[in-house]
Design a protein around this motif. Sequence first.
Motif, PDB file in Angstrom:
ATOM      1  N   GLN A   2       3.370   2.609   2.766  1.00  0.00           N
ATOM      2  CA  GLN A   2       2.065   3.133   2.373  1.00  0.00           C
ATOM      3  C   GLN A   2       1.288   2.124   1.540  1.00  0.00           C
ATOM      4  O   GLN A   2       0.066   2.010   1.678  1.00  0.00           O
ATOM      5  CB  GLN A   2       2.248   4.435   1.566  1.00  0.00           C
ATOM      6  CG  GLN A   2       2.780   5.592   2.359  1.00  0.00           C
ATOM      7  CD  GLN A   2       1.741   6.087   3.357  1.00  0.00           C
ATOM      8  OE1 GLN A   2       0.558   5.888   3.182  1.00  0.00           O
ATOM      9  NE2 GLN A   2       2.232   6.711   4.413  1.00  0.00           N
ATOM     10  N   HIS A   3       2.017   1.411   0.681  1.00  0.00           N
ATOM     11  CA  HIS A   3       1.390   0.416  -0.179  1.00  0.00           C
ATOM     12  C   HIS A   3       0.755  -0.691   0.676  1.00  0.00           C
ATOM     13  O   HIS A   3      -0.379  -1.107   0.428  1.00  0.00           O
ATOM     14  CB  HIS A   3       2.438  -0.148  -1.146  1.00  0.00           C
ATOM     15  CG  HIS A   3       1.889  -1.132  -2.110  1.00  0.00           C
ATOM     16  ND1 HIS A   3       0.970  -0.782  -3.071  1.00  0.00           N
ATOM     17  CD2 HIS A   3       2.122  -2.462  -2.265  1.00  0.00           C
ATOM     18  CE1 HIS A   3       0.655  -1.854  -3.770  1.00  0.00           C
ATOM     19  NE2 HIS A   3       1.355  -2.887  -3.297  1.00  0.00           N
ATOM     20  N   LYS A   5      -0.177  -0.451   3.787  1.00  0.00           N
ATOM     21  CA  LYS A   5      -1.273   0.133   4.556  1.00  0.00           C
ATOM     22  C   LYS A   5      -2.540   0.225   3.710  1.00  0.00           C
ATOM     23  O   LYS A   5      -3.636  -0.105   4.159  1.00  0.00           O
ATOM     24  CB  LYS A   5      -0.861   1.524   5.055  1.00  0.00           C
ATOM     25  CG  LYS A   5      -1.852   2.152   5.991  1.00  0.00           C
ATOM     26  CD  LYS A   5      -1.325   3.484   6.503  1.00  0.00           C
ATOM     27  CE  LYS A   5      -2.315   4.134   7.418  1.00  0.00           C
ATOM     28  NZ  LYS A   5      -1.833   5.415   7.920  1.00  0.00           N
ATOM     29  N   ARG A   6      -2.401   0.656   2.447  1.00  0.00           N
ATOM     30  CA  ARG A   6      -3.545   0.740   1.540  1.00  0.00           C
ATOM     31  C   ARG A   6      -4.153  -0.629   1.285  1.00  0.00           C
ATOM     32  O   ARG A   6      -5.371  -0.777   1.244  1.00  0.00           O
ATOM     33  CB  ARG A   6      -3.135   1.398   0.220  1.00  0.00           C
ATOM     34  CG  ARG A   6      -3.317   2.897   0.266  1.00  0.00           C
ATOM     35  CD  ARG A   6      -3.102   3.516  -1.095  1.00  0.00           C
ATOM     36  NE  ARG A   6      -1.775   4.160  -1.016  1.00  0.00           N
ATOM     37  CZ  ARG A   6      -0.869   4.173  -1.971  1.00  0.00           C
ATOM     38  NH1 ARG A   6      -1.113   3.597  -3.117  1.00  0.00           N
ATOM     39  NH2 ARG A   6       0.278   4.757  -1.790  1.00  0.00           N
ATOM     40  N   LYS A   7      -3.298  -1.622   1.108  1.00  0.00           N
ATOM     41  CA  LYS A   7      -3.799  -2.978   0.867  1.00  0.00           C
ATOM     42  C   LYS A   7      -4.589  -3.487   2.080  1.00  0.00           C
ATOM     43  O   LYS A   7      -5.640  -4.108   1.938  1.00  0.00           O
ATOM     44  CB  LYS A   7      -2.642  -3.925   0.561  1.00  0.00           C
ATOM     45  CG  LYS A   7      -2.189  -3.906  -0.853  1.00  0.00           C
ATOM     46  CD  LYS A   7      -1.254  -5.055  -1.114  1.00  0.00           C
ATOM     47  CE  LYS A   7      -1.004  -5.168  -2.599  1.00  0.00           C
ATOM     48  NZ  LYS A   7      -0.288  -6.369  -2.948  1.00  0.00           N
ATOM     49  N   CYS A   8      -4.088  -3.209   3.261  1.00  0.00           N
ATOM     50  CA  CYS A   8      -4.790  -3.632   4.483  1.00  0.00           C
ATOM     51  C   CYS A   8      -6.130  -2.922   4.619  1.00  0.00           C
ATOM     52  O   CYS A   8      -7.135  -3.537   4.996  1.00  0.00           O
ATOM     53  CB  CYS A   8      -3.925  -3.373   5.708  1.00  0.00           C
ATOM     54  SG  CYS A   8      -2.534  -4.493   5.844  1.00  0.00           S
ATOM     55  N   LEU A   9      -6.157  -1.634   4.311  1.00  0.00           N
ATOM     56  CA  LEU A   9      -7.403  -0.888   4.390  1.00  0.00           C
ATOM     57  C   LEU A   9      -8.425  -1.411   3.379  1.00  0.00           C
ATOM     58  O   LEU A   9      -9.605  -1.567   3.694  1.00  0.00           O
ATOM     59  CB  LEU A   9      -7.156   0.597   4.167  1.00  0.00           C
ATOM     60  CG  LEU A   9      -6.535   1.354   5.339  1.00  0.00           C
ATOM     61  CD1 LEU A   9      -6.205   2.786   4.926  1.00  0.00           C
ATOM     62  CD2 LEU A   9      -7.465   1.358   6.515  1.00  0.00           C
ATOM     63  N   ARG A  10      -7.981  -1.682   2.157  1.00  0.00           N
ATOM     64  CA  ARG A  10      -8.883  -2.229   1.142  1.00  0.00           C
ATOM     65  C   ARG A  10      -9.415  -3.592   1.558  1.00  0.00           C
ATOM     66  O   ARG A  10     -10.588  -3.901   1.368  1.00  0.00           O
ATOM     67  CB  ARG A  10      -8.166  -2.330  -0.207  1.00  0.00           C
ATOM     68  CG  ARG A  10      -8.037  -1.029  -0.910  1.00  0.00           C
ATOM     69  CD  ARG A  10      -7.497  -1.227  -2.309  1.00  0.00           C
ATOM     70  NE  ARG A  10      -6.717  -0.053  -2.672  1.00  0.00           N
ATOM     71  CZ  ARG A  10      -5.628  -0.065  -3.394  1.00  0.00           C
ATOM     72  NH1 ARG A  10      -5.149  -1.190  -3.864  1.00  0.00           N
ATOM     73  NH2 ARG A  10      -5.006   1.047  -3.682  1.00  0.00           N
ATOM     74  N   SER A  12      -9.783  -4.696   4.612  1.00  0.00           N
ATOM     75  CA  SER A  12     -10.742  -4.549   5.705  1.00  0.00           C
ATOM     76  C   SER A  12     -12.086  -4.027   5.200  1.00  0.00           C
ATOM     77  O   SER A  12     -13.141  -4.451   5.671  1.00  0.00           O
ATOM     78  CB  SER A  12     -10.183  -3.635   6.792  1.00  0.00           C
ATOM     79  OG  SER A  12     -10.065  -2.322   6.324  1.00  0.00           O
TER      80      SER A  12
END
Length: 92
Positions: A2-3, A5-10, A12
């Motif tokens: 999850q960590h 995934k959040r970093k990738c979303l931020r 992007s």
Amino acid sequence: MQHLKRKCLRASVRLRHSEIYRKSTMAVLALAVSAGEAMASSKGAAGFTKATQEVSSYQTPVSNLMKAIAAVIVLVGAFNVYFKMRASVMVA
């Protein structure tokens, strides 16, 4: 997981809101439009060239047709003048 995934979303989101992203998007769009216009203009030039050649091929027949029409108009005018002159001589 999850960590990550959040970093990738931020990342992007930051990328989408960055100036480099906007400029590169505009550059890609401009390139696509200019390539499309270049292809269209080359087809248009070929079309104009073909049309010019076709119109030029009709030049002689159209010229002859115009001369024939002018000859008929001249003959009709000459007969009108002749008949009016002949009618004025008979009246006098």
